[in-house]
Design an enzyme around this catalytic site. Structure first.
Site, mmCIF file in Angstrom:
data_model
loop_
_atom_site.group_PDB
_atom_site.id
_atom_site.type_symbol
_atom_site.label_atom_id
_atom_site.label_comp_id
_atom_site.label_asym_id
_atom_site.label_seq_id
_atom_site.Cartn_x
_atom_site.Cartn_y
_atom_site.Cartn_z
ATOM 1 N N ASP A 146 0.885 -1.158 0.000
ATOM 2 C CA ASP A 146 0.000 0.000 0.000
ATOM 3 C C ASP A 146 0.925 1.211 0.000
ATOM 4 O O ASP A 146 1.586 1.489 1.011
ATOM 5 C CB ASP A 146 -0.897 -0.024 1.248
ATOM 6 N N TYR A 181 -8.222 15.874 -7.253
ATOM 7 C CA TYR A 181 -7.520 14.915 -8.131
ATOM 8 C C TYR A 181 -6.562 15.669 -9.055
ATOM 9 O O TYR A 181 -5.397 15.283 -9.202
ATOM 10 C CB TYR A 181 -8.512 14.077 -8.953
ATOM 11 N N GLY A 194 -4.753 11.469 -21.203
ATOM 12 C CA GLY A 194 -6.134 11.905 -21.050
ATOM 13 C C GLY A 194 -6.954 10.692 -20.641
ATOM 14 O O GLY A 194 -6.447 9.785 -19.973
ATOM 15 N N VAL A 237 -8.446 7.288 -20.240
ATOM 16 C CA VAL A 237 -8.068 5.914 -20.585
ATOM 17 C C VAL A 237 -9.139 4.989 -20.015
ATOM 18 O O VAL A 237 -9.551 5.168 -18.859
ATOM 19 C CB VAL A 237 -6.697 5.525 -19.970
ATOM 20 N N THR A 246 -10.209 2.238 -18.124
ATOM 21 C CA THR A 246 -9.714 1.293 -17.107
ATOM 22 C C THR A 246 -10.764 1.240 -16.000
ATOM 23 O O THR A 246 -11.881 1.744 -16.171
ATOM 24 C CB THR A 246 -8.384 1.802 -16.498
HETATM 25 P P1 NAP Z 1 -7.029 1.418 -12.248
HETATM 26 O O1 NAP Z 1 -7.379 0.511 -13.366
HETATM 27 O O2 NAP Z 1 -8.033 1.688 -11.191
HETATM 28 O O3 NAP Z 1 -5.669 0.906 -11.580
HETATM 29 C C1 NAP Z 1 -5.121 1.569 -10.474
HETATM 30 C C2 NAP Z 1 -4.005 0.731 -9.865
HETATM 31 O O4 NAP Z 1 -3.445 1.462 -8.750
HETATM 32 C C3 NAP Z 1 -4.483 -0.601 -9.353
HETATM 33 O O5 NAP Z 1 -3.559 -1.584 -9.714
HETATM 34 C C4 NAP Z 1 -4.499 -0.424 -7.841
HETATM 35 O O6 NAP Z 1 -4.152 -1.648 -7.204
HETATM 36 C C5 NAP Z 1 -3.362 0.583 -7.645
HETATM 37 N N1 NAP Z 1 -3.471 1.308 -6.396
HETATM 38 C C6 NAP Z 1 -4.440 2.184 -6.003
HETATM 39 N N2 NAP Z 1 -4.210 2.590 -4.754
HETATM 40 C C7 NAP Z 1 -3.083 1.957 -4.338
HETATM 41 C C8 NAP Z 1 -2.344 1.955 -3.121
HETATM 42 N N3 NAP Z 1 -2.726 2.699 -2.069
HETATM 43 N N4 NAP Z 1 -1.221 1.194 -3.025
HETATM 44 C C9 NAP Z 1 -0.839 0.446 -4.086
HETATM 45 N N5 NAP Z 1 -1.490 0.398 -5.259
HETATM 46 C C10 NAP Z 1 -2.601 1.147 -5.372
HETATM 47 O O7 NAP Z 1 -6.622 2.874 -12.818
HETATM 48 P P2 NAP Z 1 -5.664 3.320 -14.022
HETATM 49 O O8 NAP Z 1 -6.474 4.129 -14.929
HETATM 50 O O9 NAP Z 1 -4.886 2.179 -14.572
HETATM 51 O O10 NAP Z 1 -4.702 4.315 -13.226
HETATM 52 C C11 NAP Z 1 -3.282 4.169 -13.176
HETATM 53 C C12 NAP Z 1 -2.639 5.539 -13.069
HETATM 54 O O11 NAP Z 1 -2.916 6.298 -14.247
HETATM 55 C C13 NAP Z 1 -3.127 6.392 -11.903
HETATM 56 O O12 NAP Z 1 -2.039 7.085 -11.345
HETATM 57 C C14 NAP Z 1 -4.085 7.372 -12.560
HETATM 58 O O13 NAP Z 1 -4.215 8.561 -11.827
HETATM 59 C C15 NAP Z 1 -3.387 7.577 -13.886
HETATM 60 N N6 NAP Z 1 -4.248 8.094 -14.967
HETATM 61 C C16 NAP Z 1 -5.381 7.433 -15.344
HETATM 62 C C17 NAP Z 1 -6.181 7.952 -16.354
HETATM 63 C C18 NAP Z 1 -7.450 7.284 -16.807
HETATM 64 O O14 NAP Z 1 -8.278 7.948 -17.492
HETATM 65 N N7 NAP Z 1 -7.663 6.004 -16.529
HETATM 66 C C19 NAP Z 1 -5.816 9.157 -16.989
HETATM 67 C C20 NAP Z 1 -4.651 9.792 -16.586
HETATM 68 C C21 NAP Z 1 -3.871 9.257 -15.580
HETATM 69 P P3 NAP Z 1 -4.814 -2.249 -5.866
HETATM 70 O O15 NAP Z 1 -6.203 -1.702 -5.765
HETATM 71 O O16 NAP Z 1 -4.743 -3.723 -6.085
HETATM 72 O O17 NAP Z 1 -3.893 -1.789 -4.780
#
Ligand code: NAP
Length: 267
Positions: A76, A169, A200, A202, A204
């Protein structure tokens, strides 16, 4: 080939084969897509997240895809003591981290600031800002000592332009931008590189997490647009870390064709 060219370390996708890549938040989304992309390129993978069951399933797939070794840790990133103890106690074979992808992150809620929940703010700031700092602090000194290393931080278009109801955020991603800039200055004179990857929208679990499991509300975010896929971001990260050693990709702002900035979409 000149003497200078022959002294260059290899670049291109082959350059990552056999290197150790540490991905935080590897259990889903962009982190998991990075794990697949780097496995196919032959990297050794150190994967961290809280959900160990997801990491175990992923690890089995990655070895079939071409990763020579995978090691998973429960982490974490918000817990400073846990980060320092877990990373300090890594098995010998996993201590020399070549690439750190600081990807763990999340959003919680979409509220006007004056109506926002302080516990949501804490979770976002603790994960996206303080977590990134704790992990970076634990990994960078070893990179400097070994004379090689690359830090990739996940920023966002949100760090470049704030959107309504997303102040906190967006602030965490603006902080990521400042931290990446600062780190790049602080490691100047060492071979350590620092890249901010700023996507931008994504597709997920990001919106599902933001709306605490409300799948219907999450699905609406992606309705009527073609969003980026996590593989698009993994591809950009793999490209950034496989440039020649003297090339530092500082920042990549990446959107889908249907997004102009944080506010403007073609729906
Ligand atoms: P996601 O599918 O929800 O994945 C997020 C990941 O972060 C999961 O593997 C989760 O794992 C992990 N995580 C969250 N809190 C955590 C903690 N306290 N300790 C360790 N791991 C933690 O989201 P995603 O879109 O792939 O996001 C990944 C990154 O990209 C983030 O930094 C997000 O801000 C950034 N981002 C996303 C977007 C978008 O539109 N999706 C756009 C720009 C930037 P566990 O829950 O198993 O710990």
């Amino acid at each position: 080939m000149t003497e200078n060219q022959s002294a260059q370390p290899p670049s291109g996708p082959a350059a990552i084969a056999g290197q150790t890549v540490f991905i935080t938040g590897a259990s889903a989304g962009i982190g998991a897509a990075c794990a697949h992309a780097f496995a196919r390129a032959g990297a050794r993978l150190l994967l961290a997240a809280r959900r160990q069951d997801k990491l175990r399933d992923l690890a089995a797939a990655l070895q079939k895809e071409g990763s020579p070794a995978v090691h998973t840790i429960t982490l974490d990133v918000r817990d400073a003591a846990q980060v320092s103890a877990t990373l300090g106690a890594l098995p010998e074979a996993w201590r020399a981290i070549d690439v750190l992808i600081n990807n763990a992150g999340l959003s919680r809620g979409l509220d006007k600031l004056q109506e926002g929940k302080p516990e949501d703010w804490d979770e976002m700031i603790d994960t996206n800002v303080k977590g990134l700092l704790y992990v970076t602090r634990a990994v960078v000194p070893g990179m400097i000592e070994r004379g090689r290393g690359h830090i990739v931080n996940l920023g966002s278009t949100a760090g470049h332009m704030t959107y309504p109801k997303g102040a906190v955020y967006c602030a965490t991603k603006a902080a990521e931008k400042s931290i990446s800039e600062g780190l790049r200055q602080d490691v100047l004179g060492t071979p350590v590189r620092v890249t901010s990857i700023d996507p931008g929208m994504v597709q997920t679990d990001f919106s599902k997490v933001r709306f605490r499991g409300d799948e219907e509300r999450a699905a609406k975010v992606y309705q009527g647009v073609t969003p980026l896929q996590p593989e698009d971001i993994a591809d950009a990260i793999l490209w950034a870390v496989t440039r020649p050693a003297h090339v530092n990709i500082s920042e990549m702002l990446i959107t889908s064709i249907d997004q102009a900035n944080s506010l403007l979409f073609n729906r």
